[in-house]
Each structure stands twice: as C-alpha cells, then as structure tokens.
Design a protein around this motif. Sequence first.
Motif, PDB file in Angstrom:
ATOM      1  N   ARG A   1      -0.564  12.852  -7.469  1.00 58.84           N
ATOM      2  CA  ARG A   1      -0.003  11.691  -6.790  1.00 58.84           C
ATOM      3  C   ARG A   1      -0.389  10.425  -7.560  1.00 58.84           C
ATOM      4  O   ARG A   1      -1.382  10.395  -8.275  1.00 58.84           O
ATOM      5  CB  ARG A   1      -0.555  11.589  -5.372  1.00 58.84           C
TER       6      ARG A   1
ATOM      7  N   ASN B   1      -4.247   2.067  -8.453  1.00 54.70           N
ATOM      8  CA  ASN B   1      -4.741   1.688  -9.776  1.00 54.70           C
ATOM      9  C   ASN B   1      -3.752   2.065 -10.875  1.00 54.70           C
ATOM     10  O   ASN B   1      -3.650   1.365 -11.898  1.00 54.70           O
ATOM     11  CB  ASN B   1      -6.092   2.354 -10.054  1.00 54.70           C
ATOM     12  N   ASP B   2      -3.030   3.165 -10.679  1.00 51.64           N
ATOM     13  CA  ASP B   2      -2.025   3.569 -11.668  1.00 51.64           C
ATOM     14  C   ASP B   2      -0.901   2.537 -11.735  1.00 51.64           C
ATOM     15  O   ASP B   2      -0.395   2.211 -12.817  1.00 51.64           O
ATOM     16  CB  ASP B   2      -1.450   4.944 -11.312  1.00 51.64           C
TER      17      ASP B   2
ATOM     18  N   ARG C   1       1.491   5.930  -2.981  1.00 57.09           N
ATOM     19  CA  ARG C   1       1.655   7.386  -2.846  1.00 57.09           C
ATOM     20  C   ARG C   1       3.116   7.788  -2.729  1.00 57.09           C
ATOM     21  O   ARG C   1       3.542   8.789  -3.288  1.00 57.09           O
ATOM     22  CB  ARG C   1       0.882   7.891  -1.616  1.00 57.09           C
TER      23      ARG C   1
ATOM     24  N   ARG D   1      -0.621   9.649 -13.851  1.00 57.92           N
ATOM     25  CA  ARG D   1      -0.993   9.666 -12.436  1.00 57.92           C
ATOM     26  C   ARG D   1      -2.402  10.241 -12.306  1.00 57.92           C
ATOM     27  O   ARG D   1      -2.713  11.257 -12.917  1.00 57.92           O
ATOM     28  CB  ARG D   1      -0.028  10.534 -11.637  1.00 57.92           C
ATOM     29  N   THR D   2      -3.214   9.612 -11.496  1.00 59.82           N
ATOM     30  CA  THR D   2      -4.616  10.036 -11.393  1.00 59.82           C
ATOM     31  C   THR D   2      -5.013  10.465  -9.981  1.00 59.82           C
ATOM     32  O   THR D   2      -6.191  10.689  -9.710  1.00 59.82           O
ATOM     33  CB  THR D   2      -5.547   8.895 -11.847  1.00 59.82           C
ATOM     34  N   GLY D   3      -4.027  10.589  -9.077  1.00 69.25           N
ATOM     35  CA  GLY D   3      -4.333  10.985  -7.714  1.00 69.25           C
ATOM     36  C   GLY D   3      -4.465  12.486  -7.545  1.00 69.25           C
ATOM     37  O   GLY D   3      -4.423  13.254  -8.511  1.00 69.25           O
TER      38      GLY D   3
ATOM     39  N   ARG E   1      -1.762   6.583  -7.687  1.00 69.70           N
ATOM     40  CA  ARG E   1      -2.692   5.737  -6.954  1.00 69.70           C
ATOM     41  C   ARG E   1      -2.373   4.280  -7.241  1.00 69.70           C
ATOM     42  O   ARG E   1      -1.667   3.954  -8.197  1.00 69.70           O
ATOM     43  CB  ARG E   1      -4.133   6.060  -7.351  1.00 69.70           C
TER      44      ARG E   1
ATOM     45  N   ASN F   1       0.830  -1.208   0.000  1.00 72.36           N
ATOM     46  CA  ASN F   1       0.000   0.000   0.000  1.00 72.36           C
ATOM     47  C   ASN F   1       0.863   1.257   0.000  1.00 72.36           C
ATOM     48  O   ASN F   1       0.618   2.206   0.754  1.00 72.36           O
ATOM     49  CB  ASN F   1      -0.949   0.015   1.209  1.00 72.36           C
TER      50      ASN F   1
END
Length: 210
Positions: A72, A76-77, A26, A61-63, A74, A23
Amino acid sequence: MPDYLVSSLKRLYDDCSRAIDENNARAVGGAIIDRYNEILDEIQEEYSDNRRIQELEAVQRTGATFGGGPPRARANDLQDVKFRSAAIADALELELEDFERVADTETIPIIQLQQSVEQNQSQQQAQQQRVTIEQLYDDLDSRMGPEDEIEQLRELVEELEDQLNSENPDTVEIRDLIETAKSYSTQLGMKMAMLALERGIDILGDIGAN
C-alpha cells in the motif's frame, strides 16, 4: 517540455496535495505513484542530457501488503512524489504555482459532473438498467491500454467495492476514488459514481459541500 507532460506533472502535484490533506494515501496513493513513475520515464527520455532529471529515481510504495498484492502507499510516499515533481519542475525551470489548473482544462467541472451523473441516472432508469460492480470489472477486462494502467484502475474499483460493502462507507474517500478513476477514464469514473449513487451514497451532496 510538451504541454501534456506539464499538465500531467501539475495534476500529480495537485493529486498528491489533495490526498495528503485528506489522509487518503491508502485509497489513491498507489495510482498516483504509478503514474508519477510513468511520467518520470517519459521526462527522462525527453531530457536524456539533463543530469538532474536523470538522477531522479522512481518512487516505491512502502506500506503493508495484503493478500499477496503490492504494498500500500503511505503518506510519506506521496510526499516523495510531491517533492520529486517539484524537483522536476525546478530542473526544467518551471514554476508549479504558475501552471494552469488541470481541472480547468482536463477534468469535468463539479457542476458538469453532477449534471452528467443526474442525466446518466435518468437515462439508465428509463432503460431499467443498473450499474453493477461486475460490469466495472468486465469493462476493465475488455479495456485496451497499458497493463499497469488497467491494474491501477482495477485497484480503484476494488477500493470502491470495499467501501460500498463497508458498514460505514467514507463518502470523501469514495469521491476521491471516482475523481482518480476519472482522470484515467471519464466513462469508468462516471459508472463508479452511478454505482455509488445506486447504493445510496450521497456523493453529490459531498461534492457540493466542497
């Protein structure tokens, strides 16, 4: 396919798996995504006549964004990076599970990291020198190389600084930041490890536990 690209692709796949499992998207995801996009450019240039390779797209990046910086990464990225790395291997008839472990040939084994950190710590204590966060930024300011790579390393140092200034530093995340930096610059990774040790972060104990 050049050996260095095979190794780079395997390292990306392994880094994604580790970051997802822990996890830790980030903290290290941005550097992994940027490295994937660089490798994709090289592979597409190398295999300009391979339709499946040419159809692959860069990962974005999709955060959330902070302080006007880039978004940031994620989890999923990183899943996208992992999936597309596997797609590259499939298109080039490579088997990811048959790759040699990059850690066996390109990174410092854990025992060597511990010995090197302890040796460097002893030498620096003898010289009455200490690593500071400012020194890390100075090293990056004078570093020669691609601007995007330097920016990725700067992000790692910033993440390390945030962790060291935190009331409850995450030793696992700090270790991942160091390992990711070391994949680009062994010297910088070692200095980050030294700084963490000087701040009382037991990264060696954490490494030994894994």
